[in-house]
Design a protein around this motif. Structure first.
Motif, mmCIF file in Angstrom:
data_model
loop_
_atom_site.group_PDB
_atom_site.id
_atom_site.type_symbol
_atom_site.label_atom_id
_atom_site.label_comp_id
_atom_site.label_asym_id
_atom_site.label_seq_id
_atom_site.Cartn_x
_atom_site.Cartn_y
_atom_site.Cartn_z
ATOM 1 N N LEU A 199 0.952 -1.274 -0.044
ATOM 2 C CA LEU A 199 -0.050 0.142 -0.292
ATOM 3 C C LEU A 199 1.019 1.561 -0.120
ATOM 4 C CD1 LEU A 199 -1.914 -2.568 1.130
ATOM 5 C CD2 LEU A 199 -3.080 -0.049 2.029
ATOM 6 N N SER A 200 1.747 1.607 0.770
ATOM 7 C CA SER A 200 2.809 2.547 1.015
ATOM 8 C C SER A 200 3.645 2.520 -0.061
ATOM 9 C CB SER A 200 3.643 3.063 2.568
ATOM 10 O OG SER A 200 4.230 1.434 2.120
ATOM 11 N N ARG A 201 4.114 1.292 -0.643
ATOM 12 C CA ARG A 201 4.303 1.231 -1.513
ATOM 13 C C ARG A 201 4.612 2.033 -2.873
ATOM 14 N NH1 ARG A 201 6.328 -3.470 -0.920
ATOM 15 N NH2 ARG A 201 5.252 -4.918 -3.038
ATOM 16 N N SER A 202 3.260 1.612 -3.003
ATOM 17 C CA SER A 202 2.055 2.176 -4.517
ATOM 18 C C SER A 202 2.009 3.418 -4.348
ATOM 19 C CB SER A 202 1.052 1.166 -4.877
ATOM 20 O OG SER A 202 -0.039 1.384 -3.813
ATOM 21 N N LEU A 203 1.826 4.109 -2.968
ATOM 22 C CA LEU A 203 1.440 6.116 -2.710
ATOM 23 C C LEU A 203 2.946 6.620 -3.346
ATOM 24 C CD1 LEU A 203 -0.435 5.901 0.779
ATOM 25 C CD2 LEU A 203 -1.467 6.275 -2.295
ATOM 26 N N GLN A 204 4.214 5.727 -2.410
ATOM 27 C CA GLN A 204 5.198 6.329 -3.010
ATOM 28 C C GLN A 204 5.998 6.378 -4.351
ATOM 29 O OE1 GLN A 204 7.153 8.192 -1.104
ATOM 30 N NE2 GLN A 204 5.025 7.913 0.897
ATOM 31 N N THR A 205 5.377 4.843 -5.215
ATOM 32 C CA THR A 205 5.598 5.861 -6.729
ATOM 33 C C THR A 205 5.182 7.030 -7.286
ATOM 34 O OG1 THR A 205 6.099 3.002 -6.425
ATOM 35 C CG2 THR A 205 5.489 3.344 -8.679
ATOM 36 N N ALA A 206 3.568 6.269 -6.807
ATOM 37 C CA ALA A 206 2.752 8.008 -7.349
ATOM 38 C C ALA A 206 3.574 9.220 -6.952
ATOM 39 C CB ALA A 206 1.231 7.608 -6.868
ATOM 40 N N ARG A 207 4.138 9.615 -5.962
ATOM 41 C CA ARG A 207 4.462 10.583 -5.522
ATOM 42 C C ARG A 207 5.526 10.786 -6.753
ATOM 43 N NH1 ARG A 207 5.170 13.344 -0.739
ATOM 44 N NH2 ARG A 207 4.490 12.500 0.334
ATOM 45 N N ALA A 208 6.482 9.465 -6.680
ATOM 46 C CA ALA A 208 7.752 9.634 -7.266
ATOM 47 C C ALA A 208 7.544 10.243 -8.996
ATOM 48 C CB ALA A 208 8.815 9.148 -7.793
ATOM 49 N N ALA A 209 6.556 9.767 -9.372
ATOM 50 C CA ALA A 209 5.631 9.872 -10.775
ATOM 51 C C ALA A 209 5.092 11.205 -10.649
ATOM 52 C CB ALA A 209 4.787 8.799 -11.272
ATOM 53 N N GLY A 213 6.781 14.767 -12.242
ATOM 54 C CA GLY A 213 6.227 16.100 -13.752
ATOM 55 C C GLY A 213 4.449 15.175 -13.962
ATOM 56 N N GLN A 214 4.380 13.713 -13.345
ATOM 57 C CA GLN A 214 3.209 13.046 -13.846
ATOM 58 C C GLN A 214 2.221 13.748 -13.219
ATOM 59 O OE1 GLN A 214 0.493 11.874 -16.079
ATOM 60 N NE2 GLN A 214 2.219 10.551 -15.954
ATOM 61 N N ARG A 215 0.873 15.032 -13.874
ATOM 62 C CA ARG A 215 -0.216 15.356 -13.615
ATOM 63 C C ARG A 215 -1.662 14.635 -14.546
ATOM 64 N NH1 ARG A 215 3.161 16.574 -11.085
ATOM 65 N NH2 ARG A 215 4.086 18.470 -10.281
ATOM 66 N N ASN A 216 -1.357 13.451 -14.967
ATOM 67 C CA ASN A 216 -2.572 12.772 -15.301
ATOM 68 C C ASN A 216 -2.843 11.877 -14.170
ATOM 69 O OD1 ASN A 216 -4.696 10.925 -16.654
ATOM 70 N ND2 ASN A 216 -3.630 12.637 -18.122
ATOM 71 N N ALA A 217 -4.614 12.526 -13.792
ATOM 72 C CA ALA A 217 -5.067 11.023 -13.135
ATOM 73 C C ALA A 217 -5.343 9.962 -13.126
ATOM 74 C CB ALA A 217 -6.323 12.135 -12.158
ATOM 75 N N ASP A 218 -5.907 9.677 -14.481
ATOM 76 C CA ASP A 218 -6.251 8.855 -14.883
ATOM 77 C C ASP A 218 -4.193 7.620 -15.045
ATOM 78 O OD1 ASP A 218 -8.553 8.860 -15.628
ATOM 79 O OD2 ASP A 218 -7.428 10.811 -17.132
ATOM 80 N N ALA A 219 -3.203 8.186 -15.059
ATOM 81 C CA ALA A 219 -2.311 7.775 -15.554
ATOM 82 C C ALA A 219 -1.834 7.056 -14.028
ATOM 83 C CB ALA A 219 -0.772 8.612 -15.668
ATOM 84 N N LEU A 220 -1.507 8.644 -13.120
ATOM 85 C CA LEU A 220 -1.195 7.890 -11.528
ATOM 86 C C LEU A 220 -1.989 6.970 -10.444
ATOM 87 C CD1 LEU A 220 -1.465 11.790 -10.634
ATOM 88 C CD2 LEU A 220 0.699 10.593 -10.429
ATOM 89 N N ARG A 221 -3.610 7.056 -11.421
ATOM 90 C CA ARG A 221 -4.503 6.044 -10.407
ATOM 91 C C ARG A 221 -3.442 4.522 -11.145
ATOM 92 N NH1 ARG A 221 -8.704 7.301 -12.637
ATOM 93 N NH2 ARG A 221 -9.133 9.511 -10.855
ATOM 94 N N GLN A 222 -3.561 5.027 -12.289
ATOM 95 C CA GLN A 222 -2.650 3.438 -12.498
ATOM 96 C C GLN A 222 -1.570 2.764 -12.432
ATOM 97 O OE1 GLN A 222 -5.016 0.898 -14.670
ATOM 98 N NE2 GLN A 222 -3.070 -0.449 -14.303
ATOM 99 N N THR A 223 -1.063 4.029 -12.157
ATOM 100 C CA THR A 223 0.385 3.722 -11.620
ATOM 101 C C THR A 223 0.300 3.313 -9.953
ATOM 102 O OG1 THR A 223 1.633 5.835 -12.441
ATOM 103 C CG2 THR A 223 2.360 4.503 -10.839
ATOM 104 N N VAL A 224 -0.695 3.334 -9.111
ATOM 105 C CA VAL A 224 -0.682 2.701 -8.062
ATOM 106 C C VAL A 224 -1.362 1.979 -8.018
ATOM 107 C CG1 VAL A 224 -2.135 3.015 -6.157
ATOM 108 C CG2 VAL A 224 -1.290 5.081 -6.871
#
Length: 277
Positions: A199-209, A213-224
């Motif tokens: 859980l926390s690892r997926s959130l930190q991956t999103a934070r890094a993205a 510069g990643q600002r697309n909500a759909d892409a961030l959701r998919q990253t998690v």
């Protein structure tokens, strides 16, 4: 430190406390996350009260009310060591006497996330918090960011009902390996405890993205979701990228977002979140 269970005793001892009073509502089985709220209250206020009440009205019919962990003696020892002035531990009969029929309900911001997955949950939360505020009469109240939607809902309730209490939403407290502290972590087997780090690892991956510069909500959701999918013991209930104020789900380009999730690890339902802005 005074321990009281009746409204009469609470009101008597409350009158003797110096104002402003800081208040930390809990369901007990306290951990470092709760104690961080107590310390924040101690730093801001000359007196501090804590409630310990496992609120039955916020549990659904299939949820773990009977199994919810309790250890009042240990809780009291922790709170006394922190210098708490007053602990209120009412019974369900004190909070919901026979014939009880009054509810406090916030509408729009409860329709998403936890509110969608757990119908009636926030009706129980807002009712009990309103009752706790009414009984304890604090000037300041302290909640954790881990229950992100709860923080938004209670903030809305306080604003809408003109309650004379200032809310403080304090950061999530995590174990050294990143797992958000929760009373439900005790349900996890050793293998599940390790798997829960996803859980926390997926959130930190999103934070890094996001920081790259990643600002697309759909892409961030998919990253998690991609990180969570790699853990065989994890079963995703939802992953959300939502507006931090309205909790409406986001799509496309965003400037800030609340990424939150509910994930089953084994039979244990865990939540976690992060605000990116």
């Amino acid at each position: 430190m005074k321990l009281v269970s009746t409204l009469e005793d609470l009101r008597q001892h409350r009158q003797a406390l110096a104002n402003p009073l800081g208040f930390v509502p809990t369901m007990g089985f306290l951990h470092e996350g709760h104690l961080s709220l107590v310390r924040a209250a101690k730093a801001a206020c000359p007196s501090v009260a804590v409630s310990i009440f496992v609120n039955p009205t916020q549990f659904g019919p299939t949820e773990d009310l009977a199994a919810y962990p309790r250890d009042l003696e240990h809780d009291l020892a922790l709170l006394e060591a922190e210098g708490v002035d007053l602990v209120w531990a009412p019974t369900p009969e004190v909070m919901y006497p026979a014939g009880y029929q009054t509810w406090v309900e916030v509408t729009d911001v409860t329709q998403f996330l936890e509110g969608k997955m757990r119908p009636g949950h926030f009706k129980g939360v807002t009712t009990v918090v309103a009752k706790l505020f009414n009984a304890v009469q604090p000037q300041h109240a302290f909640f954790g960011q881990k229950d992100a939607q709860q923080a938004v809902v209670i903030t809305r309730m306080v604003q809408d009902l003109n309650m004379p209490v200032e809310l403080h939403i304090c950061p999530i407290v995590r174990e050294p390996d990143g797992l958000a502290m929760s009373s439900r972590n005790t349900y996890l087997s050793p293998a599940e405890r390790q798997a829960a780090l996803v859980l926390s690892r997926s959130l930190q991956t999103a934070r890094a993205a996001f920081e790259q510069g990643q600002r697309n909500a759909d892409a961030l959701r998919q990253t998690v979701l991609s990180v969570l999918a790699a853990e065989p013991l994890a079963r995703v209930q939802y992953v959300s990228c939502a507006d931090p104020s309205t909790l409406a789900e986001q799509s496309g380009v965003i400037s800030q977002t609340l990424i939150s999730m509910a994930v089953y690890v084994g039979k244990t339902r865990l939540i976690d979140n992060i605000i990116l802005q």
